[in-house]
Design a protein around this motif. Structure first.
Motif, mmCIF file in Angstrom:
data_model
loop_
_atom_site.group_PDB
_atom_site.id
_atom_site.type_symbol
_atom_site.label_atom_id
_atom_site.label_comp_id
_atom_site.label_asym_id
_atom_site.label_seq_id
_atom_site.Cartn_x
_atom_site.Cartn_y
_atom_site.Cartn_z
ATOM 1 N N ILE A 68 51.503 0.745 -16.150
ATOM 2 C CA ILE A 68 50.226 1.424 -15.903
ATOM 3 C C ILE A 68 50.069 2.544 -16.927
ATOM 4 O O ILE A 68 51.048 2.985 -17.529
ATOM 5 C CB ILE A 68 50.115 2.010 -14.470
ATOM 6 C CG1 ILE A 68 51.170 3.095 -14.253
ATOM 7 C CG2 ILE A 68 50.212 0.941 -13.411
ATOM 8 C CD1 ILE A 68 50.909 3.937 -13.023
ATOM 9 N N HIS A 69 48.830 2.968 -17.096
ATOM 10 C CA HIS A 69 48.532 4.136 -17.915
ATOM 11 C C HIS A 69 47.873 5.135 -16.962
ATOM 12 O O HIS A 69 46.678 5.019 -16.671
ATOM 13 C CB HIS A 69 47.596 3.788 -19.070
ATOM 14 C CG HIS A 69 48.169 2.759 -19.981
ATOM 15 N ND1 HIS A 69 49.198 3.034 -20.853
ATOM 16 C CD2 HIS A 69 47.870 1.453 -20.159
ATOM 17 C CE1 HIS A 69 49.510 1.941 -21.516
ATOM 18 N NE2 HIS A 69 48.723 0.963 -21.115
ATOM 19 N N ALA A 70 48.663 6.052 -16.472
ATOM 20 C CA ALA A 70 48.187 7.003 -15.459
ATOM 21 C C ALA A 70 46.969 7.775 -15.964
ATOM 22 O O ALA A 70 47.020 8.415 -17.015
ATOM 23 C CB ALA A 70 49.310 7.962 -15.075
ATOM 24 N N GLY A 71 45.875 7.657 -15.227
ATOM 25 C CA GLY A 71 44.670 8.412 -15.532
ATOM 26 C C GLY A 71 43.908 7.951 -16.759
ATOM 27 O O GLY A 71 42.982 8.628 -17.198
ATOM 28 N N LYS A 72 44.266 6.786 -17.332
ATOM 29 C CA LYS A 72 43.615 6.321 -18.559
ATOM 30 C C LYS A 72 42.944 4.967 -18.347
ATOM 31 O O LYS A 72 43.548 4.051 -17.814
ATOM 32 C CB LYS A 72 44.637 6.188 -19.679
ATOM 33 C CG LYS A 72 45.302 7.497 -20.038
ATOM 34 C CD LYS A 72 46.410 7.297 -21.036
ATOM 35 C CE LYS A 72 47.250 8.526 -21.250
ATOM 36 N NZ LYS A 72 46.627 9.797 -21.193
ATOM 37 N N TRP A 73 41.702 4.849 -18.774
ATOM 38 C CA TRP A 73 41.018 3.568 -18.834
ATOM 39 C C TRP A 73 41.417 2.903 -20.140
ATOM 40 O O TRP A 73 41.613 3.584 -21.155
ATOM 41 C CB TRP A 73 39.505 3.767 -18.797
ATOM 42 C CG TRP A 73 38.993 4.092 -17.431
ATOM 43 C CD1 TRP A 73 39.173 5.265 -16.746
ATOM 44 C CD2 TRP A 73 38.242 3.242 -16.577
ATOM 45 N NE1 TRP A 73 38.553 5.189 -15.528
ATOM 46 C CE2 TRP A 73 37.970 3.957 -15.397
ATOM 47 C CE3 TRP A 73 37.751 1.948 -16.706
ATOM 48 C CZ2 TRP A 73 37.245 3.414 -14.343
ATOM 49 C CZ3 TRP A 73 37.024 1.411 -15.657
ATOM 50 C CH2 TRP A 73 36.787 2.139 -14.495
ATOM 51 N N LEU A 86 47.399 -10.120 -16.938
ATOM 52 C CA LEU A 86 47.425 -10.019 -15.476
ATOM 53 C C LEU A 86 47.070 -8.591 -15.103
ATOM 54 O O LEU A 86 47.712 -7.643 -15.570
ATOM 55 C CB LEU A 86 48.813 -10.361 -14.932
ATOM 56 C CG LEU A 86 49.299 -11.782 -15.161
ATOM 57 C CD1 LEU A 86 50.751 -11.925 -14.714
ATOM 58 C CD2 LEU A 86 48.417 -12.773 -14.418
ATOM 59 N N ILE A 87 46.041 -8.446 -14.287
ATOM 60 C CA ILE A 87 45.641 -7.142 -13.762
ATOM 61 C C ILE A 87 45.693 -7.261 -12.251
ATOM 62 O O ILE A 87 44.916 -8.026 -11.667
ATOM 63 C CB ILE A 87 44.221 -6.741 -14.215
ATOM 64 C CG1 ILE A 87 44.121 -6.735 -15.728
ATOM 65 C CG2 ILE A 87 43.855 -5.363 -13.640
ATOM 66 C CD1 ILE A 87 42.716 -6.524 -16.256
ATOM 67 N N GLU A 88 46.651 -6.573 -11.660
ATOM 68 C CA GLU A 88 46.955 -6.740 -10.239
ATOM 69 C C GLU A 88 47.147 -8.233 -9.979
ATOM 70 O O GLU A 88 48.071 -8.815 -10.503
ATOM 71 C CB GLU A 88 45.878 -6.106 -9.373
ATOM 72 C CG GLU A 88 45.908 -4.590 -9.427
ATOM 73 C CD GLU A 88 45.038 -3.947 -8.361
ATOM 74 O OE1 GLU A 88 43.854 -4.336 -8.250
ATOM 75 O OE2 GLU A 88 45.561 -3.078 -7.655
ATOM 76 N N ASN A 89 46.244 -8.874 -9.232
ATOM 77 C CA ASN A 89 46.420 -10.292 -8.906
ATOM 78 C C ASN A 89 45.482 -11.213 -9.678
ATOM 79 O O ASN A 89 45.400 -12.397 -9.376
ATOM 80 C CB ASN A 89 46.223 -10.499 -7.398
ATOM 81 C CG ASN A 89 47.259 -9.746 -6.598
ATOM 82 O OD1 ASN A 89 48.424 -9.707 -6.969
ATOM 83 N ND2 ASN A 89 46.846 -9.130 -5.509
ATOM 84 N N ASP A 105 45.185 3.478 -13.791
ATOM 85 C CA ASP A 105 46.196 3.382 -12.741
ATOM 86 C C ASP A 105 46.412 1.984 -12.173
ATOM 87 O O ASP A 105 47.079 1.846 -11.146
ATOM 88 C CB ASP A 105 45.897 4.372 -11.607
ATOM 89 C CG ASP A 105 45.755 5.792 -12.107
ATOM 90 O OD1 ASP A 105 46.614 6.237 -12.895
ATOM 91 O OD2 ASP A 105 44.768 6.452 -11.735
ATOM 92 N N LEU A 106 45.875 0.930 -12.813
ATOM 93 C CA LEU A 106 46.128 -0.429 -12.339
ATOM 94 C C LEU A 106 47.262 -1.061 -13.137
ATOM 95 O O LEU A 106 47.256 -1.012 -14.375
ATOM 96 C CB LEU A 106 44.887 -1.307 -12.478
ATOM 97 C CG LEU A 106 43.769 -1.082 -11.486
ATOM 98 C CD1 LEU A 106 42.659 -2.111 -11.698
ATOM 99 C CD2 LEU A 106 44.259 -1.146 -10.056
ATOM 100 N N PRO A 107 48.234 -1.661 -12.450
ATOM 101 C CA PRO A 107 49.305 -2.344 -13.170
ATOM 102 C C PRO A 107 48.740 -3.561 -13.900
ATOM 103 O O PRO A 107 47.882 -4.277 -13.376
ATOM 104 C CB PRO A 107 50.283 -2.759 -12.073
ATOM 105 C CG PRO A 107 49.529 -2.682 -10.798
ATOM 106 C CD PRO A 107 48.391 -1.745 -10.997
ATOM 107 N N HIS A 108 49.219 -3.765 -15.131
ATOM 108 C CA HIS A 108 48.777 -4.907 -15.924
ATOM 109 C C HIS A 108 49.873 -5.311 -16.897
ATOM 110 O O HIS A 108 50.780 -4.544 -17.192
ATOM 111 C CB HIS A 108 47.465 -4.598 -16.660
ATOM 112 C CG HIS A 108 47.536 -3.409 -17.563
ATOM 113 N ND1 HIS A 108 47.515 -2.115 -17.088
ATOM 114 C CD2 HIS A 108 47.643 -3.314 -18.914
ATOM 115 C CE1 HIS A 108 47.593 -1.277 -18.114
ATOM 116 N NE2 HIS A 108 47.673 -1.983 -19.237
#
Length: 127
Positions: A68-73, A86-89, A105-108
């Motif tokens: 993740i990149h905390a606080g970053k788009w 893959l972004i979440e599911n 903040d989304l795992p990818h």
């Protein structure tokens, strides 16, 4: 066959009346992911931490593992190659012309089926 990455590599970056050739920038091996390298086109130093842009190269069969990149788009523009993100599911097929927005903040993760080149842009800046 795409010539987009070749055009980027032979291009230049212009920021605050300074310009430099992309080809003059070094490839930086990713410290955590084998077969991944980055060219830092625009860094937070250039933008007061507001924005950054990087060319990302992922070799065939390699990946940027889940992170993740905390606080970053993050915005990915696929300029060459094939793979998937893959972004979440959700699984997104990556090929030339695909643009993906990854909210903060989304795992990818990103996997390269063939050598993959992305322009990765971050708000606020990654570096």
């Amino acid at each position: 066959m795409s010539i987009a990455i070749e055009k980027v590599q032979m291009g230049k970056v212009v920021i605050d009346s300074k310009e430099f050739a992309v080809a003059s920038l070094p490839w930086n091996h990713h410290p955590a992911f084998t077969g991944v390298a980055l060219k830092h086109l625009i860094t937070g130093k250039d933008t007061d931490g507001k924005f950054s842009c990087h060319v990302v190269r992922i070799d065939t069969g390699c990946e940027i593992g889940s992170h993740i990149h905390a606080g970053k788009w993050e915005l990915h523009e696929v300029v060459k190659g094939k793979g998937h993100c893959l972004i979440e599911n959700s699984k997104i097929a990556y090929g030339e012309g695909i643009v993906t927005v990854i909210p903060a903040d989304l795992p990818h993760s990103v996997f390269a089926d063939e050598q993959l080149y992305l322009l990765a842009k971050f708000v606020p800046a990654l570096l």
